[in-house]
Design a protein around this motif. Structure first.
Motif, PDB file in Angstrom:
ATOM      1  N   HIS A   1       0.855  -1.268  -0.037  1.00  0.00           N
ATOM      2  CA  HIS A   1       0.089  -0.012  -0.131  1.00  0.00           C
ATOM      3  C   HIS A   1       0.833   1.242  -0.078  1.00  0.00           C
ATOM      4  O   HIS A   1       0.731   2.158  -0.661  1.00  0.00           O
ATOM      5  CB  HIS A   1      -0.954  -0.112   1.216  1.00  0.00           C
ATOM      6  N   SER A   2       1.948   1.285   0.683  1.00  0.00           N
ATOM      7  CA  SER A   2       2.931   2.446   0.548  1.00  0.00           C
ATOM      8  C   SER A   2       3.349   2.678  -0.897  1.00  0.00           C
ATOM      9  O   SER A   2       3.671   3.798  -1.217  1.00  0.00           O
ATOM     10  CB  SER A   2       4.000   2.164   1.412  1.00  0.00           C
ATOM     11  N   LEU A   3       3.610   1.594  -1.500  1.00  0.00           N
ATOM     12  CA  LEU A   3       4.137   1.531  -2.956  1.00  0.00           C
ATOM     13  C   LEU A   3       3.109   2.110  -3.722  1.00  0.00           C
ATOM     14  O   LEU A   3       3.130   2.951  -4.838  1.00  0.00           O
ATOM     15  CB  LEU A   3       4.641   0.350  -3.475  1.00  0.00           C
TER      16      LEU A   3
ATOM     17  N   ALA B   1       6.716   6.763  -1.088  1.00  0.00           N
ATOM     18  CA  ALA B   1       6.495   5.693  -0.470  1.00  0.00           C
ATOM     19  C   ALA B   1       7.011   5.506   1.069  1.00  0.00           C
ATOM     20  O   ALA B   1       6.302   4.934   1.909  1.00  0.00           O
ATOM     21  CB  ALA B   1       6.977   4.238  -1.206  1.00  0.00           C
ATOM     22  N   PHE B   2       8.258   5.889   1.108  1.00  0.00           N
ATOM     23  CA  PHE B   2       8.719   6.056   2.453  1.00  0.00           C
ATOM     24  C   PHE B   2       7.919   6.993   3.532  1.00  0.00           C
ATOM     25  O   PHE B   2       7.925   6.596   4.556  1.00  0.00           O
ATOM     26  CB  PHE B   2      10.119   6.291   2.477  1.00  0.00           C
ATOM     27  N   ALA B   3       7.377   7.957   2.993  1.00  0.00           N
ATOM     28  CA  ALA B   3       6.643   9.082   3.806  1.00  0.00           C
ATOM     29  C   ALA B   3       5.322   8.285   3.994  1.00  0.00           C
ATOM     30  O   ALA B   3       4.608   8.814   5.160  1.00  0.00           O
ATOM     31  CB  ALA B   3       6.578  10.016   3.165  1.00  0.00           C
ATOM     32  N   ASP B   4       4.846   7.501   3.638  1.00  0.00           N
ATOM     33  CA  ASP B   4       3.720   6.846   3.626  1.00  0.00           C
ATOM     34  C   ASP B   4       3.815   5.774   4.785  1.00  0.00           C
ATOM     35  O   ASP B   4       4.507   5.049   5.058  1.00  0.00           O
ATOM     36  CB  ASP B   4       3.205   5.930   2.474  1.00  0.00           C
ATOM     37  N   SER B   5       2.653   5.837   5.594  1.00  0.00           N
ATOM     38  CA  SER B   5       2.735   5.201   7.016  1.00  0.00           C
ATOM     39  C   SER B   5       2.421   3.696   6.897  1.00  0.00           C
ATOM     40  O   SER B   5       2.548   2.804   7.903  1.00  0.00           O
ATOM     41  CB  SER B   5       1.968   5.938   7.968  1.00  0.00           C
ATOM     42  N   CYS B   6       1.864   3.060   5.692  1.00  0.00           N
ATOM     43  CA  CYS B   6       1.466   1.850   5.794  1.00  0.00           C
ATOM     44  C   CYS B   6       2.708   0.676   6.067  1.00  0.00           C
ATOM     45  O   CYS B   6       2.613  -0.386   6.452  1.00  0.00           O
ATOM     46  CB  CYS B   6       0.630   1.617   4.369  1.00  0.00           C
ATOM     47  N   HIS B   7       3.743   1.155   5.465  1.00  0.00           N
ATOM     48  CA  HIS B   7       4.789   0.173   5.476  1.00  0.00           C
ATOM     49  C   HIS B   7       5.288   0.022   7.013  1.00  0.00           C
ATOM     50  O   HIS B   7       6.077  -1.027   7.024  1.00  0.00           O
ATOM     51  CB  HIS B   7       6.001   0.689   4.699  1.00  0.00           C
ATOM     52  N   LEU B   8       5.034   0.840   7.660  1.00  0.00           N
ATOM     53  CA  LEU B   8       5.619   0.842   9.102  1.00  0.00           C
ATOM     54  C   LEU B   8       4.938  -0.522   9.842  1.00  0.00           C
ATOM     55  O   LEU B   8       5.411  -0.977  10.888  1.00  0.00           O
ATOM     56  CB  LEU B   8       5.069   2.094  10.029  1.00  0.00           C
ATOM     57  N   THR B   9       3.698  -0.798   9.248  1.00  0.00           N
ATOM     58  CA  THR B   9       3.085  -2.093   9.872  1.00  0.00           C
ATOM     59  C   THR B   9       3.381  -3.363   8.876  1.00  0.00           C
ATOM     60  O   THR B   9       2.595  -4.180   8.903  1.00  0.00           O
ATOM     61  CB  THR B   9       1.682  -2.078  10.343  1.00  0.00           C
TER      62      THR B   9
ATOM     63  N   PRO C   1      10.632  -4.921   8.302  1.00  0.00           N
ATOM     64  CA  PRO C   1      10.684  -3.424   8.476  1.00  0.00           C
ATOM     65  C   PRO C   1      11.475  -2.832   6.932  1.00  0.00           C
ATOM     66  O   PRO C   1      12.234  -3.839   6.624  1.00  0.00           O
ATOM     67  CB  PRO C   1      11.534  -3.249   9.727  1.00  0.00           C
ATOM     68  N   LEU C   2      11.255  -1.816   6.491  1.00  0.00           N
ATOM     69  CA  LEU C   2      11.743  -1.408   5.242  1.00  0.00           C
ATOM     70  C   LEU C   2      12.482  -0.070   5.195  1.00  0.00           C
ATOM     71  O   LEU C   2      12.020   0.771   6.094  1.00  0.00           O
ATOM     72  CB  LEU C   2      10.725  -1.511   4.173  1.00  0.00           C
ATOM     73  N   THR C   3      13.444  -0.021   4.473  1.00  0.00           N
ATOM     74  CA  THR C   3      14.103   1.144   4.432  1.00  0.00           C
ATOM     75  C   THR C   3      13.585   2.061   3.162  1.00  0.00           C
ATOM     76  O   THR C   3      12.790   1.355   2.386  1.00  0.00           O
ATOM     77  CB  THR C   3      15.835   1.072   4.381  1.00  0.00           C
ATOM     78  N   ARG C   4      13.990   3.055   3.279  1.00  0.00           N
ATOM     79  CA  ARG C   4      13.656   3.915   1.703  1.00  0.00           C
ATOM     80  C   ARG C   4      14.222   3.088   0.634  1.00  0.00           C
ATOM     81  O   ARG C   4      13.623   2.988  -0.530  1.00  0.00           O
ATOM     82  CB  ARG C   4      14.094   5.326   1.888  1.00  0.00           C
ATOM     83  N   GLU C   5      15.520   2.468   0.578  1.00  0.00           N
ATOM     84  CA  GLU C   5      16.136   2.058  -0.475  1.00  0.00           C
ATOM     85  C   GLU C   5      15.386   0.559  -0.703  1.00  0.00           C
ATOM     86  O   GLU C   5      15.142   0.011  -1.722  1.00  0.00           O
ATOM     87  CB  GLU C   5      17.892   1.645   0.043  1.00  0.00           C
ATOM     88  N   ASP C   6      14.719  -0.190   0.296  1.00  0.00           N
ATOM     89  CA  ASP C   6      14.303  -1.434   0.018  1.00  0.00           C
ATOM     90  C   ASP C   6      12.949  -1.080  -0.765  1.00  0.00           C
ATOM     91  O   ASP C   6      12.750  -1.688  -1.897  1.00  0.00           O
ATOM     92  CB  ASP C   6      13.651  -1.748   1.565  1.00  0.00           C
ATOM     93  N   LEU C   7      12.123   0.015  -0.407  1.00  0.00           N
ATOM     94  CA  LEU C   7      11.017   0.465  -1.231  1.00  0.00           C
ATOM     95  C   LEU C   7      11.604   1.002  -2.769  1.00  0.00           C
ATOM     96  O   LEU C   7      10.735   0.661  -3.694  1.00  0.00           O
ATOM     97  CB  LEU C   7      10.276   1.544  -0.621  1.00  0.00           C
ATOM     98  N   LEU C   8      12.735   1.306  -2.794  1.00  0.00           N
ATOM     99  CA  LEU C   8      13.117   1.597  -4.122  1.00  0.00           C
ATOM    100  C   LEU C   8      13.459   0.379  -5.025  1.00  0.00           C
ATOM    101  O   LEU C   8      12.893   0.382  -6.257  1.00  0.00           O
ATOM    102  CB  LEU C   8      14.310   2.577  -4.268  1.00  0.00           C
ATOM    103  N   GLN C   9      13.894  -0.488  -4.270  1.00  0.00           N
ATOM    104  CA  GLN C   9      14.106  -1.851  -4.852  1.00  0.00           C
ATOM    105  C   GLN C   9      12.860  -2.599  -5.078  1.00  0.00           C
ATOM    106  O   GLN C   9      12.798  -3.349  -6.296  1.00  0.00           O
ATOM    107  CB  GLN C   9      15.022  -2.684  -4.077  1.00  0.00           C
ATOM    108  N   LEU C  10      11.873  -2.450  -4.527  1.00  0.00           N
ATOM    109  CA  LEU C  10      10.710  -2.999  -4.876  1.00  0.00           C
ATOM    110  C   LEU C  10       9.951  -2.393  -6.026  1.00  0.00           C
ATOM    111  O   LEU C  10       9.402  -3.108  -6.734  1.00  0.00           O
ATOM    112  CB  LEU C  10       9.672  -2.626  -3.522  1.00  0.00           C
ATOM    113  N   TYR C  11       9.932  -1.226  -6.093  1.00  0.00           N
ATOM    114  CA  TYR C  11       9.689  -0.460  -7.543  1.00  0.00           C
ATOM    115  C   TYR C  11      10.362  -1.094  -8.625  1.00  0.00           C
ATOM    116  O   TYR C  11       9.750  -1.462  -9.622  1.00  0.00           O
ATOM    117  CB  TYR C  11       9.794   1.046  -7.198  1.00  0.00           C
ATOM    118  N   ARG C  12      11.682  -1.085  -8.337  1.00  0.00           N
ATOM    119  CA  ARG C  12      12.441  -1.687  -9.629  1.00  0.00           C
ATOM    120  C   ARG C  12      12.022  -3.141 -10.003  1.00  0.00           C
ATOM    121  O   ARG C  12      11.712  -3.633 -11.073  1.00  0.00           O
ATOM    122  CB  ARG C  12      13.961  -1.696  -9.082  1.00  0.00           C
TER     123      ARG C  12
END
Length: 373
Positions: free
Chosen positions: A254-256, A347-355, A359-370
């Motif tokens: 959902h953050s993505l 995506a990192f500013a979105d709160s959904c990934h907090l649960t 746990p994910l970092t901003r770099e993790d979210l970038l790699q998931l987009y890729r």
């Protein structure tokens, strides 16, 4: 047969449930409800069903797919101009979200943007939700998602809860296969992410598992045959279950997906479908067994502790998305690779990934987009 239940929202479910609307309006003291919908529904058979029951009710149809602050303001003006004393959300999650908050904006002017869930909202008109899609679960939610300057904001207040939800599969019968698929993917993601969220809420866990089972069984049938009212009715129930379950919170998919809708107009359910497999693979890598109870519920493996449980669930979900036509990656749906850095920030500013279970970092979210390109 029409069923009635509450959790806590009163829900009337089944073919013909729409006929209970006049009685419900009387019981709520509503004489002039504003029908809040989107322009695409005006000429549909679903709207014809509603207009037979409420031929004279005013209609506000200026709701966009990802509703903006301006949509709410325009709806509030229509509410006041017609002297309305109630709102009927008729449509997908966008129409329902606008219908919820229009009632607040009509009586609070600019302060509707700053809801305090601890304070009551005196004079708030009743709200009835009639979803024409089976996905968002907004009909049972206490929040409204509105886009402010390309950022999706969740406005939450217990008083936004519907006084009644009507689930009549007839109003979803004309939904095209692609939209049936995308909204169904949203329901699936709600159930799956809420179940794997580490937040303790065993009631939601049980609802999420059964909702997920219903989606896996009935979504392919609803996509393949839009006239299958049993499948469509079960998907309505599954979507409501997903909406109930995710009060427990959601996860990284959902953050993505939220920035994809806000910046590129990708349908929220489709965005979830495009990102969820990569998120599931990430979660399974760092938390083996995260999907084993889902595998058991879906009877994908003979034993709950089977080593292949995670992969079985990931494969099953991926196969379902392919079967219902949600294929291709982000680029195929208009998202360029050079936008991923900006999207990762959002995506990192979105709160959904907090649960998310991992746990994910901003770099993790970038790699998931890729990985979802």
């Amino acid at each position: 047969m029409i069923s009635r239940f509450a959790f806590p929202t009163p829900i009337s479910s089944g073919r013909g449930a729409l006929e209970q609307l006049p009685e419900a309006l009387v019981s709520l003291g509503v004489k002039t409800p504003l029908i809040v919908t989107d322009p695409g529904l005006l000429a549909t058979s679903a709207m014809e069903l509603l207009r037979i029951i409420l031929p004279d009710a005013p209609v506000f149809s200026e709701v966009r797919a990802n509703p903006l602050e301006a949509d709410v303001e325009a709806g509030a003006r229509a509410f006041r101009e017609h002297g309305c004393d109630g709102a009927i959300g008729f449509g997908g999650g966008s129409a329902l979200d606008v219908a919820k908050i229009v009632r607040v904006a009509a009586i609070r002017d600019a302060t509707w943007r700053e809801l305090d869930s601890r304070e009551p909202i005196p004079g708030l008109a009743p709200f009835i939700a009639i979803p024409t899609t089976a996905g968002t679960g907004s009909e049972v939610g206490r929040s409204s998602v509105i886009t402010f300057d390309k950022t999706k904001v969740v406005l939450f207040h217990p008083a936004l809860l519907a006084a009644l939800v009507i689930l009549d599969p007839r109003v979803t019968e004309g939904l095209p296969p692609k939209l049936t698929a995308a909204t169904g993917a949203d329901a699936l993601t709600h159930c799956l992410e809420s179940f794997t969220s580490p937040v303790f809420h065993p009631l939601c866990d049980g609802i999420a598992l059964e909702g997920l089972r219903l989606v896996m069984e009935f979504l392919p049938k609803a996509v393949a045959d839009g006239s299958d009212l049993h499948a469509r009715g079960m998907m309505q129930v599954a979507a409501a279950m997903g909406g109930i379950a995710f009060q427990k919170d959601l996860g990284a998919a959902h953050s993505l997906s939220h920035p994809l809708s806000a910046h590129f107009g990708v349908h929220h359910g489709l965005a979830n479908a495009l990102c969820l497999p990569a998120v599931m693979r990430f979660n399974a890598k760092w938390q083996p067994g995260v999907y084993r109870r889902i595998a058991a519920t879906l009877e994908l493996v003979p034993e709950v502790g089977s080593a292949g449980a995670d992969q079985a669930v990931i494969s099953s979900v991926t196969k379902l998305f392919a079967t219902i036509g949600l294929a291709g990656g982000l680029q195929a749906h208009g998202v360029p690779e050079d936008a991923l850095e900006m999207l990762a920030d959002a995506a990192f500013a979105d709160s959904c990934h907090l649960t998310n279970p991992v746990p994910l970092t901003r770099e993790d979210l970038l790699q998931l987009y890729r990985a979802s390109l």
